[in-house]
Design a protein around this motif. Structure first.
Motif, PDB file in Angstrom:
ATOM      1  N   SER A 246       0.835  -1.207   0.000  1.00  0.00           N
ATOM      2  CA  SER A 246       0.000   0.000   0.000  1.00  0.00           C
ATOM      3  C   SER A 246       0.867   1.253   0.000  1.00  0.00           C
ATOM      4  CB  SER A 246      -0.940  -0.002   1.211  1.00  0.00           C
ATOM      5  OG  SER A 246      -0.232  -0.229   2.409  1.00  0.00           O
TER       6      SER A 246
ATOM      7  N   MET B 298      -0.567   3.827  -6.237  1.00  0.00           N
ATOM      8  CA  MET B 298      -1.528   3.164  -7.111  1.00  0.00           C
ATOM      9  C   MET B 298      -0.878   2.096  -8.002  1.00  0.00           C
ATOM     10  SD  MET B 298      -4.629   4.463  -6.707  1.00  0.00           S
ATOM     11  CE  MET B 298      -5.500   5.961  -6.186  1.00  0.00           C
TER      12      MET B 298
ATOM     13  N   ALA C 260      -5.271  10.993  -5.321  1.00  0.00           N
ATOM     14  CA  ALA C 260      -6.248  10.632  -4.293  1.00  0.00           C
ATOM     15  C   ALA C 260      -7.657  10.480  -4.847  1.00  0.00           C
ATOM     16  CB  ALA C 260      -6.221  11.677  -3.178  1.00  0.00           C
TER      17      ALA C 260
ATOM     18  N   ILE D 194      -8.924   6.892  -5.458  1.00  0.00           N
ATOM     19  CA  ILE D 194      -8.988   5.889  -4.382  1.00  0.00           C
ATOM     20  C   ILE D 194     -10.273   5.065  -4.433  1.00  0.00           C
ATOM     21  CG2 ILE D 194      -9.084   5.547  -1.880  1.00  0.00           C
ATOM     22  CD1 ILE D 194      -7.073   7.827  -1.600  1.00  0.00           C
TER      23      ILE D 194
ATOM     24  N   ALA E  47     -10.104   1.029  -4.919  1.00  0.00           N
ATOM     25  CA  ALA E  47     -10.679   0.200  -3.864  1.00  0.00           C
ATOM     26  C   ALA E  47     -11.661  -0.808  -4.446  1.00  0.00           C
ATOM     27  CB  ALA E  47     -11.376   1.074  -2.824  1.00  0.00           C
TER      28      ALA E  47
ATOM     29  N   PHE F 296      -0.204   6.795  -0.141  1.00  0.00           N
ATOM     30  CA  PHE F 296      -0.927   6.268   1.023  1.00  0.00           C
ATOM     31  C   PHE F 296      -0.158   6.428   2.325  1.00  0.00           C
ATOM     32  CE2 PHE F 296      -2.949   4.058  -2.556  1.00  0.00           C
ATOM     33  CZ  PHE F 296      -4.269   4.437  -2.315  1.00  0.00           C
TER      34      PHE F 296
ATOM     35  N   ASN G 177      -5.502   9.491   3.191  1.00  0.00           N
ATOM     36  CA  ASN G 177      -5.650   8.646   2.001  1.00  0.00           C
ATOM     37  C   ASN G 177      -5.793   7.168   2.376  1.00  0.00           C
ATOM     38  OD1 ASN G 177      -5.477  10.872   0.333  1.00  0.00           O
ATOM     39  ND2 ASN G 177      -3.282  10.639  -0.039  1.00  0.00           N
TER      40      ASN G 177
ATOM     41  N   THR H  50      -9.206   6.566   3.792  1.00  0.00           N
ATOM     42  CA  THR H  50     -10.193   6.519   2.709  1.00  0.00           C
ATOM     43  C   THR H  50     -10.137   5.184   1.988  1.00  0.00           C
ATOM     44  OG1 THR H  50     -10.040   8.911   2.393  1.00  0.00           O
ATOM     45  CG2 THR H  50     -10.980   7.628   0.589  1.00  0.00           C
ATOM     46  N   LEU H  51      -8.930   4.690   1.730  1.00  0.00           N
ATOM     47  CA  LEU H  51      -8.787   3.400   1.063  1.00  0.00           C
ATOM     48  C   LEU H  51      -9.451   2.289   1.870  1.00  0.00           C
ATOM     49  CD1 LEU H  51      -7.499   1.608  -1.175  1.00  0.00           C
ATOM     50  CD2 LEU H  51      -5.519   1.362   0.355  1.00  0.00           C
TER      51      LEU H  51
END
Length: 316
Positions: free
Chosen positions: A117, A120, A131, A134, A138, A165, A170, A173-174
């Motif tokens: 992680s 991307m 971002a 995300i 996901a 990340f 971030n 959020t992931l």
């Protein structure tokens, strides 16, 4: 006098012969071989669903083909709870799909795959490293879980300054978006820099997996737990050793307060976090490159088996 001595001599010889021919069976404890029938596997799956300390590991070199037994998930100890595929986890062959399904359905083992992680570029899909993408990445992670029939995902969170990340907002959020796409029944594990995960982030992840590699005493494990203890219960905390380096000895020398110097994986199995309530326990133990332990010449996976037995003693 000679006759008396001679008589005593022959009585001694006779007693010796009788003693040497004693056929009384000693009380030797013998363990009957395990019968792995349908009932055995039903009990095994029930055990996996029960409250206990977990056995976890990263499994590399998975092929599920060829003559090397170490390349098959089904040759892991069947009491292992969670395996995370290390390396190529996608583009699975029919043999891998069958091997995966076998350990899930017969053993009740959960199988995830590991993603770095950082940015991307490590995730499925060709997404720009921003971002705003995300939610899309996901969903791609969740789609991969369902596509191959995995039980979840493990995020190796070892990012540094400049990585997308590495920013806590971030990563949070992931985790939120992955959980929303996976639902509640799939696993999300985070290993590596577990101290960087926020309180909200831990609402979406199931387990914190500490890379406690080379830990030599209980205080080291306690310090790892302190990094997340504000946000998760001890049952969600797993400690692991590096068996890419230390498989042959079961880890490094670890100073146990009761047993003295023992292998670190065994020390991890014996350890419990300080200050926990009665009835609580750590989440479990594990090893990186667990498959290396197949190479023991006496018992395959012997240190992992011993650790599992310490945490969850088998009923006689």
């Amino acid at each position: 006098m000679d006759k008396i001595i001679n008589k005593i001599f022959w009585l001694f010889v006779l007693a010796t012969i009788i003693a040497s021919c004693d056929t009384e069976i000693e009380n030797i404890s013998l363990q009957a071989p395990v019968v792995r029938d349908a009932q055995y596997y039903e009990n095994l799956r029930a055990y996996k669903k029960s409250e206990h300390q977990l056995a976890f590991g990263w499994f590399g070199g998975w092929k599920a083909s060829g003559t090397s037994p170490a390349k098959y998930l089904r040759n892991l100890p069947d009491s292992v709870d969670v395996v995370s595929i290390w390396g190529t986890w996608h583009s699975l062959t029919p043999a891998q799909m069958e091997d995966l399904k076998y350990v899930q359905e017969v053993y009740g083992t959960k199988v995830t795959f590991t993603i770095f992680s950082h940015n991307m570029s490590n995730f499925p899909g060709n997404f720009e490293n921003v971002a705003e993408n995300i939610p899309a990445v996901a969903k791609a992670v969740a789609d991969s879980v369902f596509k191959y029939g995995y039980d979840g995902v493990d995020f190796d969170h070892e990012c540094s300054t400049g990585d997308l990340f590495n920013k806590s907002v971030n990563m949070t959020t992931l985790l939120r978006e992955v959980r929303a796409n996976l639902g509640e029944d799939k696993l999300i594990c985070v290993d590596g820099h577990i101290g960087k995960i926020t309180e909200e982030g831990w609402r979406y992840a199931n387990y914190a997996v500490a890379q406690a590699y080379g830990t030599t005493a209980p205080f080291g494990l306690q310090n790892d737990f302190k990094a997340v203890s504000k946000y998760i219960t001890p049952e969600r905390f797993i400690v692991t050793e590096n068996f890419e380096s230390f498989w042959s000895t079961g880890g490094v020398d670890y100073e146990d307060p009761e047993l003295g110097t023992i292998p670190s994986l065994i020390g991890m199995a014996r350890w419990q976090p300080e200050g926990i309530a009665e009835g609580q326990h750590k989440g479990g133990i594990g090893s990186y490159h667990m498959e290396y332990e197949y190479n023991h010449t006496d018992v395959e996976y012997k240190y992992l088996r011993e650790a599992i037995q310490i945490m969850n003693p088998a009923k006689k």
